[in-house]
Design a protein around this motif. Structure first.
Motif, mmCIF file in Angstrom:
data_model
loop_
_atom_site.group_PDB
_atom_site.id
_atom_site.type_symbol
_atom_site.label_atom_id
_atom_site.label_comp_id
_atom_site.label_asym_id
_atom_site.label_seq_id
_atom_site.Cartn_x
_atom_site.Cartn_y
_atom_site.Cartn_z
ATOM 1 N N UNK A 122 9.913 17.687 -23.810
ATOM 2 C CA UNK A 122 9.948 16.882 -22.516
ATOM 3 C C UNK A 122 8.151 17.430 -21.972
ATOM 4 N N UNK A 123 7.420 16.573 -21.625
ATOM 5 C CA UNK A 123 5.941 16.626 -21.235
ATOM 6 C C UNK A 123 5.798 16.833 -19.614
ATOM 7 N N UNK A 153 6.584 9.739 -17.155
ATOM 8 C CA UNK A 153 7.206 10.986 -15.844
ATOM 9 C C UNK A 153 8.338 11.431 -16.663
ATOM 10 N N UNK A 154 8.372 12.348 -17.385
ATOM 11 C CA UNK A 154 9.403 12.545 -17.470
ATOM 12 C C UNK A 154 10.549 13.420 -16.538
ATOM 13 N N UNK A 155 9.831 13.626 -15.497
ATOM 14 C CA UNK A 155 11.314 14.391 -13.810
ATOM 15 C C UNK A 155 9.780 14.946 -13.286
ATOM 16 N N UNK A 156 9.234 16.132 -13.811
ATOM 17 C CA UNK A 156 8.684 17.227 -13.403
ATOM 18 C C UNK A 156 7.031 16.615 -13.351
ATOM 19 N N UNK A 177 12.722 26.178 -22.791
ATOM 20 C CA UNK A 177 13.457 25.077 -22.511
ATOM 21 C C UNK A 177 13.073 23.807 -23.161
ATOM 22 N N UNK A 178 12.423 23.398 -24.647
ATOM 23 C CA UNK A 178 11.052 22.535 -24.728
ATOM 24 C C UNK A 178 10.831 21.882 -23.506
ATOM 25 N N UNK A 179 9.632 22.769 -22.742
ATOM 26 C CA UNK A 179 9.060 21.568 -21.459
ATOM 27 C C UNK A 179 7.570 21.833 -21.499
ATOM 28 N N UNK A 180 6.990 21.306 -22.038
ATOM 29 C CA UNK A 180 5.447 21.599 -22.762
ATOM 30 C C UNK A 180 4.701 20.616 -21.540
ATOM 31 N N UNK A 181 3.609 21.877 -20.596
ATOM 32 C CA UNK A 181 2.407 21.239 -19.838
ATOM 33 C C UNK A 181 1.395 20.872 -20.337
ATOM 34 N N UNK A 219 3.627 10.335 -26.622
ATOM 35 C CA UNK A 219 3.942 10.064 -27.833
ATOM 36 C C UNK A 219 3.806 10.879 -28.582
ATOM 37 N N UNK A 220 3.459 11.639 -28.632
ATOM 38 C CA UNK A 220 3.270 12.999 -29.429
ATOM 39 C C UNK A 220 4.475 14.110 -28.847
ATOM 40 N N UNK A 221 4.974 14.169 -27.771
ATOM 41 C CA UNK A 221 6.312 14.862 -26.979
ATOM 42 C C UNK A 221 6.752 13.979 -27.636
ATOM 43 N N UNK A 222 7.036 12.998 -27.446
ATOM 44 C CA UNK A 222 8.314 12.188 -28.329
ATOM 45 C C UNK A 222 8.820 12.210 -30.217
#
Length: 903
Positions: A591-592, A621-624, A549-553, A583-586
């Motif tokens: 979503x980071x 904060x991305x929400x997670x 889901x394009x989420x990187x932890x 900034x990198x994730x954007x």
């Protein structure tokens, strides 16, 4: 707005302490312990206990229990204090609460729908870890819970005198049980016993706290005048997932085997199914709706017949028990299917649920049938909590993270490459470019290096055995029970790509799991954005990220960054890393998810959750959010329902509030980040000058009880990663623990005073910009308050006494003078910035310290005495050596209880 007075809080603590101490005295009197009874009376009167020439285990236990009484009554008093605040000023008066967040959003101009968007976007992921930071035995923790509940029960003002006397007698009995149990773990706990402790939270505490937390959210929403119906469906609420490291964290932990990981995963699953069945049974017992009074929808009855037919005789028996109660019949059939849901592996003919989605569909059918008969209140009261519990715990209870150190992986890969390509130079000698090229090329192929059962070497076999266990579990049960694959001490891209090679080797390549870098040292934090950029650019990782889901932890380490660079630099570099990583994730439109590796102490990222969240860069904060809850912090924050609910509310509302800054950005605040960076640089120099001094290790080793802590029995994991006696090899937990025990608390303040003085005298403009934002910048305010708290918890008188243990006078005097000078300087410098007198600002903390002063002082005194005796005969093999170390372990535990933290 009128606040309850601090004096009310202090009087409440005093009243409850007298109650518990009185019951304790009664226990000791009944047992004929006259000397101990007198000692306890001295403690109640705020006096130092009578000096004893040879204090026994019993004397130490009295002190330890008395200090733990303080913790219990302070926790209860805080809960009652918050209740008074709510009664007098409304729910929004509680800092960090949902009501305060809703008030902020309303002032910001957000609509109800926008608020709901943020709430449902919020995802919280607590990770319970055993780490050697819980000094109390499991049986003592159970007694804590029972005693706390008695205190809460005694809050009922309607009880008669006779009823209160009965409750007081029950308190006395609990204290006697505690007294007879013993305080110290004389045997090192196993990973299995640590797992058993956290299973209590997963199965007993968190389900109840989740339900209560949802009620608080709903009540806060309604009290704001918002539409209650908008919060009727689980999808509108924040989501929660629980994780564990116990049984999966291998970083320097030799006792976490592949077999233990397998057993842990199955234990989680079995407990989840049992928990779910219990809730279904409760629901069936309450859902006694007669079809005569409540005509069931025809499609609902058809579904019941279909399900019953599927199970044959068992299905017929399940519905025949409640002939005219279709909702009970449906729940009975769900329970029947649950009994067939496998635990140990796939059967040839499996009649149970194969995936959580099948049960989700059944719960949706149940909800829709109740909606069609207009039973909305009953859905909210009875079905909704089950839906929320299932969404949270599923069939897996908690996801198990798999963590290992990059150095261990390097050894494993070196063994594997040597076996397959004997002509190549050792993998350990390759540069980063060579490693990435090799791994990238290898990962284009699906064939493994070796056939099953082939041995590569010790490290490689251990790594692959763990991954094979994961493969077997996933093959049988799906991926839901597996969390992230975390690489400690991530330095380069190759540290992460090797996870995919291990997956390929055991058959896991067809599945996608979060592959997570853990940036821990100052240097690693500074280069973290480069590593993340390389990772997100790699084709194979991009493919798996798409499946996730394009989420990187990304995990950030507070402990090792603090040990590496001191508290000021640690906080600054983590803040800076959050900005750069965001900034990198954007840039990649990813979503980071930040995974904060925080511990219990301030030095390791601990503190009030709402202030911790407010201190993050706005928009990061991305929400997670994922975060660790370690050791003693688990019990302190979640052992009791009201406290657990409060902390969940702080976390959930805080994450939602921070997410709001990313989704609906307010006017950007211009904070003096350049000034904080300058302060960090000055602080880092001062701190590293200290710890890298050639004589520092000698001072540290003798001025703190680190040698005792390395023998303690408070955790299954060794204090050192490899056993090397160096500061680099020492784990951050015993590092903090040892400075705390000796009352230096050096890890939480050293270097800040000198850095502030340098800025104030040499860079007045830079200093002025920080001074003007002392109240306005949440990060800066958070750092100041935390550092001041550590400074106040430190005790210069005891620092001198512990430093006197250092044999080399020149080394002793040099470091003692240096540390005491910095302590005084830091207190003065922070006082200048925070303006108001410390006695006014920190009244609660000062009262806390005064309450413990004499008891802690006595324990520190006898710890120093026994340290001298033990060190004088250490290694001689005398019988008294074992006796002394046992007493030292007892004192260590008692001090940890009084100081309310270990590492």
């Amino acid at each position: 707005m009128q606040q309850p007075s601090q004096s009310e809080l202090f009087e409440k603590i005093k009243f409850d302490m007298n109650l518990l101490a009185g019951c304790f005295r009664q226990v000791l009197e009944d047992l004929g312990e006259k000397e101990l009874t007198e000692m306890l009376l001295f403690l109640q009167q705020g006096k130092t206990p009578i000096s004893l020439s040879n204090p026994s285990e019993k004397h130490i236990q009295v002190l330890s229990i008395y200090l733990q009484f303080m913790n219990l009554v302070e926790e209860n008093a805080s809960v009652q204090f918050r209740r008074k605040i709510v009664d007098q000023n409304g729910m929004e008066a509680v800092r960090g609460s949902w009501s305060e967040t809703f008030t902020r959003w309303t002032k910001q101009g957000l609509s109800q729908e926008q608020m709901l968007q943020l709430i449902s976007k919020t995802k919280l992921m607590p990770v319970l870890t055993a780490h050697p930071t819980e000094a109390k035995r499991v049986s003592i923790l159970d007694l804590h819970r029972d005693l706390y509940l008695k205190l809460v029960t005694l809050e009922n003002p309607t009880f008669s005198k006779a009823e209160r006397e009965i409750l007081t007698e029950e308190v006395t009995i609990l204290i006697e049980r505690w007294w007879r149990t013993g305080e110290v773990s004389l045997e090192k706990p196993t990973v299995e016993t640590e797992r058993k402790n956290v299973m209590h939270y997963f199965t007993k505490v968190f389900p109840a706290a989740l339900r209560k937390s949802d009620q608080v959210l709903r009540q806060s929403w309604v009290q704001m005048g918002f539409d209650k119906k908008e919060l009727s469906h689980p999808s509108r609420y924040p989501s929660m997932e629980f994780f564990s490291w116990i049984g999966g964290d291998r970083d320097g932990h030799p006792y976490v085997s592949a077999e233990l990981t397998k057993d842990t995963l199955l234990t989680h699953r079995q407990a989840a199914l049992k928990l779910l069945d219990k809730e279904l049974a409760n629901l069936a017992a309450r859902m006694s709706f007669s079809e005569i009074r409540n005509p069931a929808p025809s499609e609902f009855k058809d579904d019941i017949k279909s399900k019953a037919s599927f199970f044959g005789l068992e299905g017929h028996q399940a519905i025949s028990r409640n002939e005219y109660e279709p909702w009970r019949q449906f729940i009975n059939l769900i329970r029947l299917k649950l009994t067939h849901t496998h635990i140990k592996g796939q059967e040839e003919e499996n009649l149970g649920y194969k995936t959580v989605y099948e049960m989700t569909a059944d719960l949706r059918i149940l909800r829709e049938s109740l909606e069609k008969i207009g039973s909305h209140h009953l859905i909210s009261e009875m079905l909704f909590p089950l839906e929320r519990q299932f969404n949270t715990f599923g069939f897996h209870l908690a996801k198990l993270d798999i963590r290992q150190n990059s150095e261990f992986h390097e050894k494993a890969l070196t063994q594997m490459v040597k076996a397959v390509y004997p002509e190549k130079r050792p993998y350990a000698d390759w540069n980063e470019e060579e490693r990435v090229e090799f791994l990238s090329k290898e990962l284009q192929s699906q064939r493994p290096f070796a056939v099953a059962g082939h041995s590569f070497g010790t490290e490689a076999d251990k790594v692959l055995a763990c991954h094979r266990v994961v493969f077997e579990y996933v093959k049988n049960f799906g991926t839901a029970g597996i969390g992230s694959f975390i690489v400690s001490m991530t330095r380069n891209l190759s540290d992460l790509l090797c996870i995919y090679l291990f997956h390929r080797e055991v058959g896991l390549a067809q599945y996608s799991f979060p592959v997570v870098p853990l940036f821990e040292t100052i240097e690693d934090l500074q280069h973290s954005d480069t590593v993340l950029h390389q990772l997100l650019s790699h084709p194979l990782h991009k493919q798996h990220l798409n499946d996730l889901g394009q989420v990187q932890e990304v995990m950030l380490g507070y402990s090792d960054s603090n040990k590496d660079g001191g508290i000021m630099t640690s906080r600054w570099e983590i803040y800076e890393a959050e900005q750069k990583l965001t900034a990198v994730s954007n840039q990649f439109n990813i979503q980071l998810r930040f995974f904060h590796g925080i511990g219990g102490t301030i030095s390791r990222g601990g503190g009030k959750y709402h202030r911790f969240l407010e201190s993050m860069p706005q928009g990061s904060m991305s929400g997670e959010m994922k975060f660790t809850v370690q050791g003693e912090t688990i019990a302190q924050q979640f052992a009791n329902l009201l406290n657990a609910t409060y902390n969940l509310e702080m976390l959930l509302s805080g994450v939602a509030c921070q997410t709001g800054y990313a989704v609906f950005p307010p006017k950007e605040e211009k904070y003096p980040v350049h000034a904080l960076e300058a302060l960090s640089n000055a602080s880092l120099k001062s701190y590293t000058d200290l710890i890298h001094h050639p004589d520092f290790i000698e001072f540290y080793g003798e001025a703190t009880p680190i040698d005792v802590l390395e023998l303690s029995k408070i955790g299954s994991r060794p204090a050192r990663r490899t056993g090397t006696r160096s500061l680099g090899d020492l784990r951050a937990i015993p590092w903090v623990f040892s400075w705390s025990q000796s009352r230096f608390n050096l890890t939480g303040w050293y270097g800040v005073g000198k850095a502030l003085e340098i800025l104030r005298t040499q860079q007045p403009d830079t200093y002025s910009s920080l001074e003007s934002f002392s109240d306005e910048w949440p990060l800066w305010r958070y750092i100041l308050i935390q550092v001041e708290t550590n400074l106040m918890n430190a005790d210069p008188e005891w620092m001198i006494e512990y430093a006197a243990l250092v044999k080399n006078r020149q080394i002793r005097d040099f470091f003692t003078d240096l540390i005491l000078e910095e302590h005084t300087r830091a207190l003065d410098e922070i006082g200048l910035l925070l303006k108001a007198e410390r006695a006014e600002r920190r009244q609660s903390l000062l009262d806390n310290l005064e309450r413990r002063k004499h008891t802690l002082g006595y324990l520190n005194g006898i710890q120093i005495r026994y340290l001298k005796e033990w060190r004088s005969i250490k290694g001689t093999g005398r019988d008294s050596e074992e006796t002394l170390i046992t007493k030292l372990l007892e004192i260590t535990t008692a001090l940890a209880n009084g100081l309310k933290n270990t590492g």
